[in-house]
Every structure is written in C-alpha cells, then in structure tokens.
Scaffold this motif. Structure first.
Motif, PDB file in Angstrom:
ATOM      1  N   VAL A 124      -2.847  10.383  -3.481  1.00 54.10           N
ATOM      2  CA  VAL A 124      -3.980  10.257  -2.562  1.00 54.10           C
ATOM      3  C   VAL A 124      -3.824   8.961  -1.782  1.00 54.10           C
ATOM      4  N   PHE A 125      -3.902   9.081  -0.449  1.00 54.66           N
ATOM      5  CA  PHE A 125      -3.903   7.902   0.416  1.00 54.66           C
ATOM      6  C   PHE A 125      -4.953   8.135   1.494  1.00 54.66           C
ATOM      7  N   TYR A 126      -5.134   7.193   2.386  1.00 59.02           N
ATOM      8  CA  TYR A 126      -6.223   7.274   3.360  1.00 59.02           C
ATOM      9  C   TYR A 126      -5.706   7.123   4.780  1.00 59.02           C
ATOM     10  N   TRP A 127      -6.132   8.030   5.625  1.00 56.16           N
ATOM     11  CA  TRP A 127      -5.827   7.985   7.060  1.00 56.16           C
ATOM     12  C   TRP A 127      -7.125   7.701   7.794  1.00 56.16           C
ATOM     13  N   GLU A 128      -7.197   6.523   8.422  1.00 57.78           N
ATOM     14  CA  GLU A 128      -8.398   6.130   9.158  1.00 57.78           C
ATOM     15  C   GLU A 128      -9.643   6.297   8.292  1.00 57.78           C
ATOM     16  N   GLY A 129      -9.515   6.010   6.991  1.00 52.39           N
ATOM     17  CA  GLY A 129     -10.625   6.083   6.050  1.00 52.39           C
ATOM     18  C   GLY A 129     -10.833   7.442   5.401  1.00 52.39           C
ATOM     19  N   GLU A 130     -10.121   8.468   5.869  1.00 48.82           N
ATOM     20  CA  GLU A 130     -10.257   9.827   5.326  1.00 48.82           C
ATOM     21  C   GLU A 130      -9.199  10.065   4.245  1.00 48.82           C
ATOM     22  N   GLU A 131      -9.648  10.614   3.118  1.00 44.58           N
ATOM     23  CA  GLU A 131      -8.728  10.884   2.009  1.00 44.58           C
ATOM     24  C   GLU A 131      -7.743  11.992   2.384  1.00 44.58           C
TER      25      GLU A 131
END
Length: 99
Positions: A21-28
């Motif tokens: 799990v990582f975050y793109w522009e705050g989205e999981e």
C-alpha cells in the motif's frame, strides 16, 4: 486525473499477501510487491504523473525503462524521481511532479 484502467496484468496476479500500500496524492493505492511506481499508477488508472514546465500540459509514463523521463514524480518530498525505475514501498507518498 484518474480514469478506469485499461492496463491489466497478463498473469492475473493478485495475491493479497504480496500487496504493497502506498499513496498517490493522498489516495491509497494497492500494488503488487515488485511493481514500479509507474506500473502501479497505470494499473490504478492514473494517466498523468507530471506537467511540463512551459505549458503545464499533462505527461505520463512512456518508455518504462528510464530513457524518456516522462514518468517523473515526487516521492516523499524528493522531486524528479523516475517512477519507472523505483519500486513501490509500503507507505511512500507519491505526488504529481509540478514545476
């Protein structure tokens, strides 16, 4: 810009034990362990990873082998990271590269 993904895994691999799990522009975003950031974003339906300095037009991963630099993103505050050359890691914060 997020769209329905037209990128799919050919092997259909989706083993939940190998998810990161990582975050793109705050989205999981959930990716497979061993995915590059660029590949994981494309599978997630993300089509633009940066904008150009002159016109702010959207750019996206192109060559997927580190030659073109179109996939640059910001990772945990580090700018100009080539998304196709960096593997996803748990919890990293990835943002669109802006100039």
């Amino acid at each position: 810009m997020k769209n329905d993904s037209s990128f799919v895994r050919l092997d259909g691999a989706s083993n939940s034990s190998s998810k990161v799990v990582f975050y793109w522009e705050g989205e999981e975003i959930r990716a497979n362990k061993g995915d590059t950031i660029a590949a994981a974003l494309l599978v997630a339906g993300i089509r633009s990873t940066r904008t150009t300095p002159a016109t702010q037009s959207a750019r996206a991963p192109f060559c997927m082998m580190g030659s073109c630099f179109e996939c640059r993103v910001e990772v945990d505050g580090e700018q100009n990271v080539q998304g196709c050359m960096r593997l996803v890691e748990p919890g990293i914060q990835v943002k669109r590269q802006r100039y």
